[in-house]
Design a protein around this motif. Structure first.
Motif, PDB file in Angstrom:
ATOM      1  N   VAL A  17       0.837  -1.140  -0.069  1.00  0.00           N
ATOM      2  CA  VAL A  17      -0.062  -0.006  -0.006  1.00  0.00           C
ATOM      3  C   VAL A  17       0.906   1.176  -0.053  1.00  0.00           C
ATOM      4  CG1 VAL A  17      -1.704   1.365   1.197  1.00  0.00           C
ATOM      5  CG2 VAL A  17      -1.929  -1.158   1.169  1.00  0.00           C
ATOM      6  N   GLN A  18       0.725   2.123  -0.839  1.00  0.00           N
ATOM      7  CA  GLN A  18       1.346   3.495  -1.100  1.00  0.00           C
ATOM      8  C   GLN A  18       0.385   4.485  -0.483  1.00  0.00           C
ATOM      9  OE1 GLN A  18       2.486   4.486  -4.867  1.00  0.00           O
ATOM     10  NE2 GLN A  18       4.113   5.681  -4.337  1.00  0.00           N
ATOM     11  N   TYR A  19       1.009   5.263   0.486  1.00  0.00           N
ATOM     12  CA  TYR A  19       0.110   6.194   0.915  1.00  0.00           C
ATOM     13  C   TYR A  19       1.167   7.667   1.164  1.00  0.00           C
ATOM     14  CZ  TYR A  19       2.230   5.090   5.599  1.00  0.00           C
ATOM     15  OH  TYR A  19       3.104   4.867   6.398  1.00  0.00           O
ATOM     16  N   ARG A  20       0.544   8.728   1.602  1.00  0.00           N
ATOM     17  CA  ARG A  20       1.140   9.776   1.912  1.00  0.00           C
ATOM     18  C   ARG A  20       0.529  10.626   3.061  1.00  0.00           C
ATOM     19  NH1 ARG A  20       0.497  13.807  -3.114  1.00  0.00           N
ATOM     20  NH2 ARG A  20      -1.678  14.018  -3.352  1.00  0.00           N
ATOM     21  N   THR A  21       1.142  11.526   3.624  1.00  0.00           N
ATOM     22  CA  THR A  21       0.368  12.088   4.697  1.00  0.00           C
ATOM     23  C   THR A  21       0.549  13.715   4.690  1.00  0.00           C
ATOM     24  OG1 THR A  21       2.308  11.996   6.222  1.00  0.00           O
ATOM     25  CG2 THR A  21       0.493  10.659   6.354  1.00  0.00           C
ATOM     26  N   LYS A  22      -0.178  14.379   5.318  1.00  0.00           N
ATOM     27  CA  LYS A  22      -0.071  16.059   5.176  1.00  0.00           C
ATOM     28  C   LYS A  22      -0.679  16.650   6.614  1.00  0.00           C
ATOM     29  CE  LYS A  22      -1.313  20.193   2.752  1.00  0.00           C
ATOM     30  NZ  LYS A  22      -2.218  20.777   3.771  1.00  0.00           N
ATOM     31  N   ALA A  23       0.169  17.101   7.431  1.00  0.00           N
ATOM     32  CA  ALA A  23      -0.310  17.729   8.608  1.00  0.00           C
ATOM     33  C   ALA A  23      -1.125  19.315   8.310  1.00  0.00           C
ATOM     34  CB  ALA A  23       0.861  18.007   9.580  1.00  0.00           C
ATOM     35  N   SER A  24      -1.899  19.605   8.978  1.00  0.00           N
ATOM     36  CA  SER A  24      -2.716  20.788   8.706  1.00  0.00           C
ATOM     37  C   SER A  24      -1.632  21.990   8.612  1.00  0.00           C
ATOM     38  CB  SER A  24      -3.675  20.823  10.020  1.00  0.00           C
ATOM     39  OG  SER A  24      -3.211  20.980  11.056  1.00  0.00           O
ATOM     40  N   ASN A  25      -0.544  22.067   9.365  1.00  0.00           N
ATOM     41  CA  ASN A  25       0.123  23.176   9.450  1.00  0.00           C
ATOM     42  C   ASN A  25       1.127  23.057   8.189  1.00  0.00           C
ATOM     43  OD1 ASN A  25       1.479  21.079  10.430  1.00  0.00           O
ATOM     44  ND2 ASN A  25       2.350  22.317  11.960  1.00  0.00           N
ATOM     45  N   GLU A  26       1.154  21.978   7.405  1.00  0.00           N
ATOM     46  CA  GLU A  26       2.233  21.895   6.463  1.00  0.00           C
ATOM     47  C   GLU A  26       1.636  22.392   5.106  1.00  0.00           C
ATOM     48  OE1 GLU A  26       3.735  17.868   6.502  1.00  0.00           O
ATOM     49  OE2 GLU A  26       4.378  18.164   8.455  1.00  0.00           O
ATOM     50  N   PRO A  27       2.614  23.093   4.219  1.00  0.00           N
ATOM     51  CA  PRO A  27       1.890  23.496   2.778  1.00  0.00           C
ATOM     52  C   PRO A  27       2.090  22.378   1.927  1.00  0.00           C
ATOM     53  CG  PRO A  27       4.345  24.140   3.391  1.00  0.00           C
ATOM     54  CD  PRO A  27       3.842  23.433   4.513  1.00  0.00           C
ATOM     55  N   THR A  28       2.587  21.429   1.992  1.00  0.00           N
ATOM     56  CA  THR A  28       2.861  20.378   1.032  1.00  0.00           C
ATOM     57  C   THR A  28       2.754  19.066   1.663  1.00  0.00           C
ATOM     58  OG1 THR A  28       5.228  20.256   1.045  1.00  0.00           O
ATOM     59  CG2 THR A  28       4.178  21.505  -0.830  1.00  0.00           C
ATOM     60  N   TRP A  29       2.328  17.982   0.545  1.00  0.00           N
ATOM     61  CA  TRP A  29       2.230  16.689   1.311  1.00  0.00           C
ATOM     62  C   TRP A  29       3.556  15.934   1.288  1.00  0.00           C
ATOM     63  CZ3 TRP A  29      -1.907  13.854   2.041  1.00  0.00           C
ATOM     64  CH2 TRP A  29      -3.332  14.245   1.419  1.00  0.00           C
ATOM     65  N   GLY A  30       3.820  14.958   2.232  1.00  0.00           N
ATOM     66  CA  GLY A  30       4.913  14.538   2.321  1.00  0.00           C
ATOM     67  C   GLY A  30       5.149  13.387   1.227  1.00  0.00           C
ATOM     68  N   LEU A  31       6.290  13.055   1.114  1.00  0.00           N
ATOM     69  CA  LEU A  31       6.807  12.042   0.192  1.00  0.00           C
ATOM     70  C   LEU A  31       5.856  10.788   0.328  1.00  0.00           C
ATOM     71  CD1 LEU A  31      10.552  12.060   0.084  1.00  0.00           C
ATOM     72  CD2 LEU A  31       8.918  13.049  -1.448  1.00  0.00           C
ATOM     73  N   PRO A  32       5.496   9.981  -0.548  1.00  0.00           N
ATOM     74  CA  PRO A  32       4.765   8.848  -0.673  1.00  0.00           C
ATOM     75  C   PRO A  32       5.511   7.647   0.166  1.00  0.00           C
ATOM     76  CG  PRO A  32       4.548   9.823  -2.616  1.00  0.00           C
ATOM     77  CD  PRO A  32       5.571  10.506  -2.140  1.00  0.00           C
ATOM     78  N   LEU A  33       4.960   7.181   0.856  1.00  0.00           N
ATOM     79  CA  LEU A  33       5.419   5.967   1.688  1.00  0.00           C
ATOM     80  C   LEU A  33       4.809   4.789   1.226  1.00  0.00           C
ATOM     81  CD1 LEU A  33       5.320   7.695   5.167  1.00  0.00           C
ATOM     82  CD2 LEU A  33       7.267   7.408   3.921  1.00  0.00           C
ATOM     83  N   VAL A  34       5.639   3.643   1.521  1.00  0.00           N
ATOM     84  CA  VAL A  34       5.130   2.259   1.139  1.00  0.00           C
ATOM     85  C   VAL A  34       5.140   1.222   2.183  1.00  0.00           C
ATOM     86  CG1 VAL A  34       5.513   0.335  -0.556  1.00  0.00           C
ATOM     87  CG2 VAL A  34       5.873   2.554  -1.413  1.00  0.00           C
ATOM     88  N   MET A  35       4.090   0.500   2.318  1.00  0.00           N
ATOM     89  CA  MET A  35       4.039  -0.557   3.395  1.00  0.00           C
ATOM     90  C   MET A  35       3.800  -1.662   2.877  1.00  0.00           C
ATOM     91  SD  MET A  35       4.460  -0.930   6.718  1.00  0.00           S
ATOM     92  CE  MET A  35       4.665   0.490   7.292  1.00  0.00           C
ATOM     93  N   GLU A  36       4.730  -2.684   3.133  1.00  0.00           N
ATOM     94  CA  GLU A  36       4.532  -3.784   2.100  1.00  0.00           C
ATOM     95  C   GLU A  36       4.792  -5.024   3.199  1.00  0.00           C
ATOM     96  OE1 GLU A  36       7.215  -4.021  -1.053  1.00  0.00           O
ATOM     97  OE2 GLU A  36       8.804  -4.940   0.064  1.00  0.00           O
ATOM     98  N   SER A  37       4.227  -6.302   2.795  1.00  0.00           N
ATOM     99  CA  SER A  37       4.469  -7.336   3.242  1.00  0.00           C
ATOM    100  C   SER A  37       4.636  -8.588   2.426  1.00  0.00           C
ATOM    101  CB  SER A  37       2.988  -7.807   4.137  1.00  0.00           C
ATOM    102  OG  SER A  37       3.333  -8.863   4.988  1.00  0.00           O
ATOM    103  N   ARG A  38       5.412  -9.512   2.889  1.00  0.00           N
ATOM    104  CA  ARG A  38       5.630 -10.500   1.851  1.00  0.00           C
ATOM    105  C   ARG A  38       5.640 -11.986   2.535  1.00  0.00           C
ATOM    106  NH1 ARG A  38       9.970 -13.678   0.895  1.00  0.00           N
ATOM    107  NH2 ARG A  38      11.285 -12.812   2.602  1.00  0.00           N
ATOM    108  N   ARG A  39       4.990 -13.023   1.785  1.00  0.00           N
ATOM    109  CA  ARG A  39       4.933 -14.380   2.028  1.00  0.00           C
ATOM    110  C   ARG A  39       5.334 -15.244   1.204  1.00  0.00           C
ATOM    111  NH1 ARG A  39       3.970 -11.767   6.025  1.00  0.00           N
ATOM    112  NH2 ARG A  39       2.528 -12.002   7.645  1.00  0.00           N
ATOM    113  N   ASP A  40       5.984 -16.401   1.464  1.00  0.00           N
ATOM    114  CA  ASP A  40       6.320 -17.554   0.657  1.00  0.00           C
ATOM    115  C   ASP A  40       5.487 -18.750   1.261  1.00  0.00           C
ATOM    116  OD1 ASP A  40       8.359 -15.963  -0.084  1.00  0.00           O
ATOM    117  OD2 ASP A  40       9.992 -16.977   1.095  1.00  0.00           O
ATOM    118  N   TYR A  41       5.079 -19.386  -0.021  1.00  0.00           N
ATOM    119  CA  TYR A  41       4.325 -20.871   0.449  1.00  0.00           C
ATOM    120  C   TYR A  41       4.408 -21.729  -0.682  1.00  0.00           C
ATOM    121  CZ  TYR A  41       0.293 -19.788  -2.638  1.00  0.00           C
ATOM    122  OH  TYR A  41      -0.508 -19.518  -3.714  1.00  0.00           O
TER     123      TYR A  41
END
Length: 172
Positions: free
Chosen positions: A108-132
């Protein structure tokens, strides 16, 4: 001495289970608690974007008494879920070319922005991996296993996003 006179009157199961009772009492008296999620320091969040974990993320935020708002002006933090990706790769083949192992990815790629910041932060990636391992003769069982693994990966990604949100601090 008194205990030896009472032994014939007490059931054997009581003595067998008394060890468990002693362990429970010891754990509760020492302050043992299950790990709780870190609190998010924002009181209102605008969550946009649609992924498979959006509903669970909203539920997790509400459990921490965070108000989910519709507009950016009301929100102390904006979270945008940009992109979601499921991937299944062949990890290994047998000598005859039959698949033996798969590797599952969930991102999942997401980004955040606090109310006092003028621009969005860099996109962050959260991932998970499994083998089977995979076997055609156990097709239904392997499909069920893949589904369970995908669900646990989604939970892992959700928990990772919640940890990152709790690490963000509100500007004073």
């Amino acid at each position: 001495m008194l205990l030896s006179h009472l032994t014939p009157f007490l059931p054997k199961r009581f003595w067998q289970n008394s060890g468990w009772l002693l362990l429970i009492v010891a754990l509760s008296s020492c302050g043992f608690q299950l790990r709780q999620p870190n609190p998010v320091s924002f009181k209102s969040i605008q969550l946009t974007g649609k992924t498979k974990i959006t509903t669970a993320l909203k539920k997790s935020l509400k459990e921490q008494n965070i108000q989910l708002v519709e507009t950016a002006e009301e929100a102390e933090l904006q979270v945008e879920l940009i992109h979601e990706e499921n991937e299944k790769r062949i990890l290994s083949l047998s000598g005859t070319g039959v698949v033996r192992e798969y590797e599952l990815y969930y991102r999942v790629q997401y980004r955040t922005k606090a109310s006092n910041e003028p621009t969005w932060g860099l996109p962050l990636v959260m991932e998970s991996r499994r083998d089977y391992t995979y076997n055609d003769s156990n097709l239904l069982a392997k499909l069920a296993e893949e589904k369970r693994l995908t669900e646990t990966m989604q939970t892992d990604v959700l928990n990772g996003i919640m940890r990152r949100l709790s690490a963000l601090k509100k500007a004073q």
